[in-house]
Design a protein around this motif. Sequence first.
Motif, PDB file in Angstrom:
ATOM      1  N   ASN A 207       3.543   3.125 -10.926  1.00 14.68           N
ATOM      2  CA  ASN A 207       3.586   3.794  -9.621  1.00 14.68           C
ATOM      3  C   ASN A 207       2.417   3.346  -8.751  1.00 14.68           C
ATOM      4  O   ASN A 207       2.574   3.123  -7.538  1.00 14.68           O
ATOM      5  N   ARG A 208       1.233   3.236  -9.349  1.00 16.07           N
ATOM      6  CA  ARG A 208       0.043   2.854  -8.582  1.00 16.07           C
ATOM      7  C   ARG A 208       0.154   1.428  -8.048  1.00 16.07           C
ATOM      8  O   ARG A 208      -0.363   1.109  -6.969  1.00 16.07           O
ATOM      9  N   LEU A 209       0.859   0.583  -8.787  1.00 18.61           N
ATOM     10  CA  LEU A 209       1.001  -0.820  -8.396  1.00 18.61           C
ATOM     11  C   LEU A 209       2.223  -1.070  -7.521  1.00 18.61           C
ATOM     12  O   LEU A 209       2.273  -2.067  -6.792  1.00 18.61           O
ATOM     13  N   GLY A 210       3.219  -0.215  -7.622  1.00 16.74           N
ATOM     14  CA  GLY A 210       4.470  -0.457  -6.909  1.00 16.74           C
ATOM     15  C   GLY A 210       5.485  -1.227  -7.733  1.00 16.74           C
ATOM     16  O   GLY A 210       6.390  -1.860  -7.178  1.00 16.74           O
ATOM     17  N   LEU A 349      12.470   0.310  -2.445  1.00 19.01           N
ATOM     18  CA  LEU A 349      11.283  -0.535  -2.344  1.00 19.01           C
ATOM     19  C   LEU A 349      10.272   0.051  -1.362  1.00 19.01           C
ATOM     20  O   LEU A 349       9.062   0.039  -1.620  1.00 19.01           O
ATOM     21  N   ARG A 350      10.751   0.572  -0.239  1.00 21.24           N
ATOM     22  CA  ARG A 350       9.829   1.185   0.726  1.00 21.24           C
ATOM     23  C   ARG A 350       9.121   2.392   0.116  1.00 21.24           C
ATOM     24  O   ARG A 350       7.908   2.564   0.278  1.00 21.24           O
ATOM     25  N   GLU A 351       9.878   3.250  -0.581  1.00 23.65           N
ATOM     26  CA  GLU A 351       9.272   4.438  -1.170  1.00 23.65           C
ATOM     27  C   GLU A 351       8.293   4.070  -2.280  1.00 23.65           C
ATOM     28  O   GLU A 351       7.242   4.718  -2.435  1.00 23.65           O
ATOM     29  N   ALA A 356       2.664   3.637  -3.951  1.00 22.37           N
ATOM     30  CA  ALA A 356       1.555   2.811  -4.446  1.00 22.37           C
ATOM     31  C   ALA A 356       0.341   2.919  -3.529  1.00 22.37           C
ATOM     32  O   ALA A 356      -0.795   3.051  -4.003  1.00 22.37           O
ATOM     33  N   ARG A 357       0.559   2.853  -2.226  1.00 21.24           N
ATOM     34  CA  ARG A 357      -0.574   2.948  -1.309  1.00 21.24           C
ATOM     35  C   ARG A 357      -1.294   4.290  -1.453  1.00 21.24           C
ATOM     36  O   ARG A 357      -2.528   4.346  -1.470  1.00 21.24           O
ATOM     37  N   GLU A 358      -0.515   5.356  -1.557  1.00 23.10           N
ATOM     38  CA  GLU A 358      -1.128   6.675  -1.709  1.00 23.10           C
ATOM     39  C   GLU A 358      -1.861   6.797  -3.046  1.00 23.10           C
ATOM     40  O   GLU A 358      -2.969   7.353  -3.122  1.00 23.10           O
TER      41      GLU A 358
END
Length: 375
Positions: A207-210, A349-351, A356-358
């Motif tokens: 999740n942190r990486l995407g 992909l957007r979510e 990841a950014r958060e």
Amino acid sequence: MADLKDELDTSPEVGELDGLPDPLPAKASEPVTGPAEGPDTDLLDRAHALLDDHPVADGYSGLPSALRHLPGVDLELGEGAVDTDVPRMREGHVAALFWALHLPEEPAGDRAVAATLDQLDLVKTVVRGHPESLRLADAPGPITDARHTGRIAVLLGPAAAAALGDSLAILRCLHELGLRALTLSGTSWASEAGLTRFGEEVLREMNRLGVLADLSGASADTVRRACAVSKAPVVCARSAARALRAHPANIPDDLLAVLGAAHGLCLVPLTAEQTGPSVRDVADHLDHVREVAGPECVGLSGAYDAGTAHPQDLADASRYPHLIAELLRRGWPEADIALLTWGNVQRVLREADFTAREAQRRREPSTAKIADLDG
């Protein structure tokens, strides 16, 4: 019933569905007594027009594995040795696809890490060799840019969970090299018993990486726990409806409902083994997933070049318009078809990128070790 081999595409196999047990007995399909009726011209024309605006984002291609045995193949040409050359993808309106890093016989341990790196390097070499047609992409923006420049976006993954070697550092390295999806099955921390504490930590780091979590072939306990733990949408890269066909990679209705509630994505494969011998059978699965999980939870995986036979009229990547024509015949709204082919993959992909950014603002890279969490 006609002999099944007369109903299926029987191109040479290059591998099997990775890491799954032998299929359960299949639910009988409706009898097919002759060649399937093709869609009428008006429906096919509508399908092409719709796909011009909302092309296919294909959730799983076995092309890297196939190309290991075909050095020097020029995908710009009509290449009969594979199902996914550039002319077929353009005819089928494929604008983006995930190139799987799975192998027919998945190695373990250090060999799994090395094999995955070999596959990843092969993909990059092939894409570099076709600069006018292919472009590596790992996010919705670059995917759209590739489409607008007339190129097909190639995303890396899914890879097998064994490729991590039980190391979150290796996960981060693979992500830096472009990995976008990982299949959570076949390891001690993602097994029939579900996710262990280390497995949950892997998912949080993904999740942190995407990196998307692919749950195809995962146990019911793993699917439920992953949907509960993950802050980003999860996907099933090759899963149809088990209510219609009793294949172990297909998803029962209770888990489809869980997936839909978690805003995940079920990418229905175009394989005879999982969906049945005709385009109508595939459409039945799409109908069912859409009804149970919702129109935002269903997408497409060609699973071409993955070593499986394909339904009649869906023999290669050029045939997506025939499937869309069948859905139009059934009364699917164009808005739902647009989600099916393109919108749902882009949304996931957007979510995942937003998550990841958060997460990166709140969480440092994990240094957890499997021995510390699982003993």
